[in-house]
Design a protein around this motif. Structure first.
Motif, PDB file in Angstrom:
ATOM      1  N   GLY A   1       0.810  -1.214   0.000  1.00 54.46           N
ATOM      2  CA  GLY A   1       0.000   0.000   0.000  1.00 54.46           C
ATOM      3  C   GLY A   1       0.843   1.264   0.000  1.00 54.46           C
ATOM      4  N   MET A   2       2.109   1.142  -0.370  1.00 54.84           N
ATOM      5  CA  MET A   2       2.968   2.334  -0.346  1.00 54.84           C
ATOM      6  C   MET A   2       2.579   3.322  -1.430  1.00 54.84           C
ATOM      7  SD  MET A   2       6.693   1.221  -1.897  1.00 54.84           S
ATOM      8  CE  MET A   2       6.870  -0.373  -1.179  1.00 54.84           C
ATOM      9  N   ARG A   3       3.000   4.556  -1.231  1.00 57.95           N
ATOM     10  CA  ARG A   3       2.765   5.611  -2.211  1.00 57.95           C
ATOM     11  C   ARG A   3       3.800   5.498  -3.331  1.00 57.95           C
ATOM     12  NH1 ARG A   3       2.591   8.252   2.947  1.00 57.95           N
ATOM     13  NH2 ARG A   3       0.489   8.974   3.433  1.00 57.95           N
ATOM     14  N   LEU A   4       3.481   6.107  -4.448  1.00 53.42           N
ATOM     15  CA  LEU A   4       4.360   6.069  -5.615  1.00 53.42           C
ATOM     16  C   LEU A   4       5.784   6.506  -5.278  1.00 53.42           C
ATOM     17  CD1 LEU A   4       4.253   5.692  -8.798  1.00 53.42           C
ATOM     18  CD2 LEU A   4       4.086   8.160  -8.873  1.00 53.42           C
ATOM     19  N   MET A   5       5.929   7.632  -4.626  1.00 48.79           N
ATOM     20  CA  MET A   5       7.273   8.144  -4.348  1.00 48.79           C
ATOM     21  C   MET A   5       7.981   7.377  -3.221  1.00 48.79           C
ATOM     22  SD  MET A   5       8.274  10.277  -6.542  1.00 48.79           S
ATOM     23  CE  MET A   5       7.430   9.323  -7.779  1.00 48.79           C
TER      24      MET A   5
END
Length: 188
Positions: free
Chosen positions: A23-27
């Motif tokens: 579920g990490m963010r793109l950056m």
């Protein structure tokens, strides 16, 4: 996720598998270092540029396998970056590849699919599995519970299940059930 995975080639398949697993963010993927996986604790150290904090994310065995295989194949401090690519270009390339895969997979609203869709899906899956909101908030790196709540999208079946699981509903349902009819005994 599966329908999209089938349509992705490497390295994009690996990237989106990690999005789905964490579920990490793109950056956050952009900032993921080769040594981010602690094999002893089976946790991934994810730097969150949005907050400036690092969180420890327990990583499933399949998530670990995806991370290790990619890190070993791409021997760089930041193995999830494209060589000579700036953050913005990285983001645009991933967006384009994902939307193309979603279109090929026959997803009707393919143009609104984004890496953030995987983050929302991750948190929705955790919620459906019965995980508590505080744990989900921590894993997402949200400072406010309200932000985590905005990621959850209960469906009709979820709402029905919640109502039916209410102890008062169960008690009242039992009380309103007519008792079984007593057998008629004839006295001769």
């Amino acid at each position: 996720c599966q329908a999209i995975f089938v349509q992705l080639e490497e390295p994009y398949l690996t990237y989106f598998k990690l999005y789905a697993a964490t579920g990490m963010r793109l950056m956050e993927l952009w900032h993921l270092k080769r040594d981010a996986l602690d094999r002893e604790t089976e946790e991934l150290k994810i730097y969150q540029p949005k907050t400036g904090k690092t969180i420890n994310m327990p990583l499933s065995s399949w998530g670990q396998q995806v991370f290790v295989q990619h890190s070993e194949k791409h021997n760089a401090e930041y193995p999830f970056r494209f060589p000579h690519t700036a953050e913005r270009a990285f983001s645009c390339v991933l967006q384009r590849r994902l939307r193309l895969a979603a279109k090929r997979a026959g997803i009707s609203q393919w143009e609104i699919v984004s890496p953030h869709t995987f983050r929302r899906s991750f948190l929705t899956r955790l919620g459906k599995a019965g995980n508590d909101l505080q744990t989900m908030q921590n894993l997402a790196g949200h400072s406010k519970m309200q932000t985590t709540l905005e990621y959850l999208h209960p469906h009709g079946e979820d709402k029905r299940r919640a109502i039916e699981s209410d102890p008062l509903t169960q008690l009242m349902s039992q009380a309103s059930t007519p008792p079984p009819e007593a057998p008629v005994v004839k006295i001769a």
